[in-house]
Design a protein around this motif. Structure first.
Motif, PDB file in Angstrom:
ATOM      1  N   ARG A 239       8.766   4.543  -2.883  1.00 54.53           N
ATOM      2  CA  ARG A 239       7.367   4.648  -2.471  1.00 54.53           C
ATOM      3  C   ARG A 239       7.146   5.815  -1.509  1.00 54.53           C
ATOM      4  O   ARG A 239       6.015   6.144  -1.169  1.00 54.53           O
ATOM      5  CB  ARG A 239       6.918   3.346  -1.821  1.00 54.53           C
ATOM      6  N   VAL A 240       8.234   6.397  -1.012  1.00 56.18           N
ATOM      7  CA  VAL A 240       8.158   7.602  -0.178  1.00 56.18           C
ATOM      8  C   VAL A 240       9.155   8.621  -0.719  1.00 56.18           C
ATOM      9  O   VAL A 240      10.028   8.287  -1.530  1.00 56.18           O
ATOM     10  CB  VAL A 240       8.475   7.301   1.304  1.00 56.18           C
ATOM     11  N   LYS A 241       9.051   9.851  -0.269  1.00 57.06           N
ATOM     12  CA  LYS A 241      10.004  10.874  -0.687  1.00 57.06           C
ATOM     13  C   LYS A 241      11.398  10.556  -0.133  1.00 57.06           C
ATOM     14  O   LYS A 241      11.519  10.031   0.985  1.00 57.06           O
ATOM     15  CB  LYS A 241       9.562  12.253  -0.180  1.00 57.06           C
TER      16      LYS A 241
ATOM     17  N   ASP B 120       0.857  -1.171   0.000  1.00 53.14           N
ATOM     18  CA  ASP B 120       0.000   0.000   0.000  1.00 53.14           C
ATOM     19  C   ASP B 120       0.897   1.226   0.000  1.00 53.14           C
ATOM     20  O   ASP B 120       2.108   1.114   0.263  1.00 53.14           O
ATOM     21  CB  ASP B 120      -0.888   0.008   1.258  1.00 53.14           C
ATOM     22  N   ARG B 121       0.338   2.368  -0.307  1.00 46.44           N
ATOM     23  CA  ARG B 121       1.116   3.594  -0.155  1.00 46.44           C
ATOM     24  C   ARG B 121       1.393   3.754   1.331  1.00 46.44           C
ATOM     25  O   ARG B 121       0.464   3.871   2.142  1.00 46.44           O
ATOM     26  CB  ARG B 121       0.322   4.783  -0.691  1.00 46.44           C
TER      27      ARG B 121
ATOM     28  N   PHE C  82      10.339  10.428  -5.332  1.00 50.92           N
ATOM     29  CA  PHE C  82       9.094   9.702  -5.097  1.00 50.92           C
ATOM     30  C   PHE C  82       8.492   9.207  -6.409  1.00 50.92           C
ATOM     31  O   PHE C  82       8.414   9.927  -7.398  1.00 50.92           O
ATOM     32  CB  PHE C  82       8.100  10.618  -4.371  1.00 50.92           C
ATOM     33  N   ASN C  83       8.076   7.931  -6.416  1.00 46.32           N
ATOM     34  CA  ASN C  83       7.437   7.314  -7.579  1.00 46.32           C
ATOM     35  C   ASN C  83       8.340   7.352  -8.808  1.00 46.32           C
ATOM     36  O   ASN C  83       7.884   7.478  -9.937  1.00 46.32           O
ATOM     37  CB  ASN C  83       6.095   7.996  -7.879  1.00 46.32           C
TER      38      ASN C  83
ATOM     39  N   LYS D 263       0.145   7.928   4.023  1.00 47.25           N
ATOM     40  CA  LYS D 263      -0.998   8.532   3.333  1.00 47.25           C
ATOM     41  C   LYS D 263      -1.964   9.117   4.347  1.00 47.25           C
ATOM     42  O   LYS D 263      -1.823   8.906   5.562  1.00 47.25           O
ATOM     43  CB  LYS D 263      -1.716   7.480   2.481  1.00 47.25           C
TER      44      LYS D 263
ATOM     45  N   SER E 106      11.345  -0.123  -4.707  1.00 47.51           N
ATOM     46  CA  SER E 106      10.389   0.011  -3.603  1.00 47.51           C
ATOM     47  C   SER E 106      10.745   1.170  -2.675  1.00 47.51           C
ATOM     48  O   SER E 106       9.876   1.686  -1.970  1.00 47.51           O
ATOM     49  CB  SER E 106      10.331  -1.293  -2.795  1.00 47.51           C
TER      50      SER E 106
ATOM     51  N   SER F 247       0.345  11.369   6.077  1.00 53.06           N
ATOM     52  CA  SER F 247       1.020  12.207   5.096  1.00 53.06           C
ATOM     53  C   SER F 247       1.002  13.671   5.528  1.00 53.06           C
ATOM     54  O   SER F 247       2.003  14.391   5.367  1.00 53.06           O
ATOM     55  CB  SER F 247       0.327  12.060   3.728  1.00 53.06           C
TER      56      SER F 247
END
Length: 482
Positions: free
Chosen positions: A421-423, A277-278, A331-332, A281, A418, A285
């Motif tokens: 998935r966060v900054k 999952d993110r 991120f991403n 969030k 992976s 977040s």
């Protein structure tokens, strides 16, 4: 098959003590530590104010008790994984304690109360509380460990199903560091197809024998470990034992053992395994953004003289710009320009096919060597935090073309992406644990990734504060930074 007696098995006849008893011990220990430290500080450090013990000093001690309890709770100091793990226990209480001290200091300055209290007493109280909190937690941990070794917390578990799935479940429970469970027996109706024991644990009979054991209060919990494809057999067993007043759980199918650390949630009443999952969030977040904006603004105000001096030193040391900007993966998997103080000669910076700095690198200036050694070259990344490309804490950002042992990072290690998935962060869990500087081997990259993923899966504001507190101590003078 006739039921065998399980009484000879050591420590299996009494009901287990609830492990949350340890949390009560921890709360009592922490409250007493703050109270006792406050009272002792009167007699040891400033006996002149004993007459005020019933006045404002009592109020501030009471406030300290309440704030420390709340802060330690919010920072995970009473979580289940602190019961038997001293490292996690200390991390939670230290983060909560320093948060408490910060709140008290800010409130004191905001309401102009700093002159009301003796500085000697305040220093003695906070120092004494820190020491007593550490000692108290160590004592509770010793007691908890001794009780655990005696098995007083262990639930008496019976596994239904003596096949491969039941055997694997039993092994998982035995090898778990945190589970307070003791498998005392297997149950299986297929007497002619299963062994008499598995890993020294007896197979004591079938469903009727299990019910007899439950009626005699010899079992605390039943784990049904059968293939989910055997739906009819599963339902028959559940129907038979559902009438008993005992906890009954359906253990995962064999495939789920590969995702043993994942949680279960409800999808319209249907239980499903949450694989990914993110990680940060919603309100989490928002907390992370607030933490970044507030702390970064305060840090920039505090270190602005240092930034000016570093900029002047770079200008004097060698020709070229003060700052250096280079592509990093964020991120991403998005790409952004990272800000850094220039530490290399201006004509040697790279944006494509980037080569990590090595020991004795001729591209690094004299001032640049010092900046890298002390991580001062990273300070301009605070502007990346304010712009939203980075966080204060997170996996360190790497350049897209960086390689380990001649292989690009994303190709060298499975699940490398992976970490995006966060900054990315200015500092991170990998860095404060020594995984910093040149990543010239696959092994180093794997270790760094392992720590990054642990941070992502276990993020909290308290964890971030703990990492920030450790950053200054770990970074200054670390040998791995070139």
């Amino acid at each position: 098959m006739e039921a065998k007696s399980i009484e000879p098995l050591k420590g299996r006849n009494s009901k287990p003590v609830n492990p949350t008893l340890i949390e009560i011990f921890l709360h009592i220990s922490d409250v007493l530590a703050v109270l006792i430290a406050g009272v002792l500080a009167f007699y040891l450090f400033d006996s002149r104010i004993i007459g005020d013990i019933r006045g404002t000093y009592v109020n501030i001690i009471g406030l300290g008790v309440i704030l420390s309890s709340m802060s330690i709770f919010l920072c995970g100091g009473y979580d289940t994984d602190t019961y038997f793990n001293l490292g996690n226990s200390y991390r939670g209480f230290l983060t909560g304690f320093f948060l408490t001290v910060s709140i008290l200091l800010v409130a004191g300055f905001a309401f102009k109360l700093t002159g009301t209290f003796s500085r000697l007493w305040t220093t003695g109280w906070l120092t004494g509380a820190l020491v007593l909190l550490a000692v108290g937690r160590f004592g509770v941990w010793m007691i908890a460990l001794r009780m655990r070794k005696k098995g007083v917390f262990d639930s008496r578990i019976v596994i239904v199903g003596a096949g491969e799935q039941g055997e694997r479940l039993c092994r998982f429970i035995k090898n778990s560091e945190w589970l307070t469970m003791n498998v005392i027996a297997f149950i299986d109706d297929r007497a002619d197809r299963v062994p008499n024991n598995i890993d020294g644990i007896p197979v004591v009979g079938g469903r009727r024998d299990l019910i007899r054991l439950i009626r005699k209060n010899k079992v605390d919990q039943v784990l049904i470990s059968l293939p989910w494809s055997a739906a009819e057999r599963l339902q028959e067993i559940i129907d038979d034992i559902a009438e008993t007043p005992i906890k009954i759980r359906l253990a995962p199918d064999l495939a789920i053992f590969n995702f043993g650390d994942r949680t279960i949630s409800s999808l319209g009443g249907l239980p499903v395994v949450n694989l990914f999952d993110r990680p940060i969030k919603g309100t989490r977040s928002m907390l992370k953004k607030a933490e970044d904006l507030i702390l970064t603004s305060l840090i920039l105000l505090a270190i602005s003289p240092i930034l000016a001096m570093v900029a002047l030193a770079i200008r004097i040391d060698s020709p070229g710009p003060i700052f250096f900007r280079q592509d990093r993966e964020g991120f991403n998997n998005s790409t952004f320009k990272v800000w850094k103080f220039r530490s290399m000669y201006h004509n040697m910076g790279q944006n494509d096919q980037i080569q990590q700095a090595t020991k004795g690198d001729s591209r690094i200036t004299k001032v640049g060597g010092f900046l890298r050694k002390t991580s001062l070259d990273e300070l301009p990344q605070l502007f990346n935090v304010l712009s939203g490309d980075m966080s204060l804490v997170g996996p360190r950002p790497h350049a897209p073309s960086t390689e380990a042992a001649g292989v690009k990072f994303e190709d060298a290690v499975r699940r490398y992406a992976s970490r995006h998935r966060v900054k990315p962060g200015i500092t991170g869990w990998a860095q404060v644990n020594g995984w910093r500087g040149e990543t010239d081997t696959i092994e180093k990259l794997e270790a760094r990734l392992h720590h990054d993923l642990y941070y992502i899966d276990n993020w909290s504001v308290g964890f971030d504060i703990y990492i920030l507190l450790r950053t200054g101590l770990v970074f200054f003078g670390q040998d791995e930074a070139y």
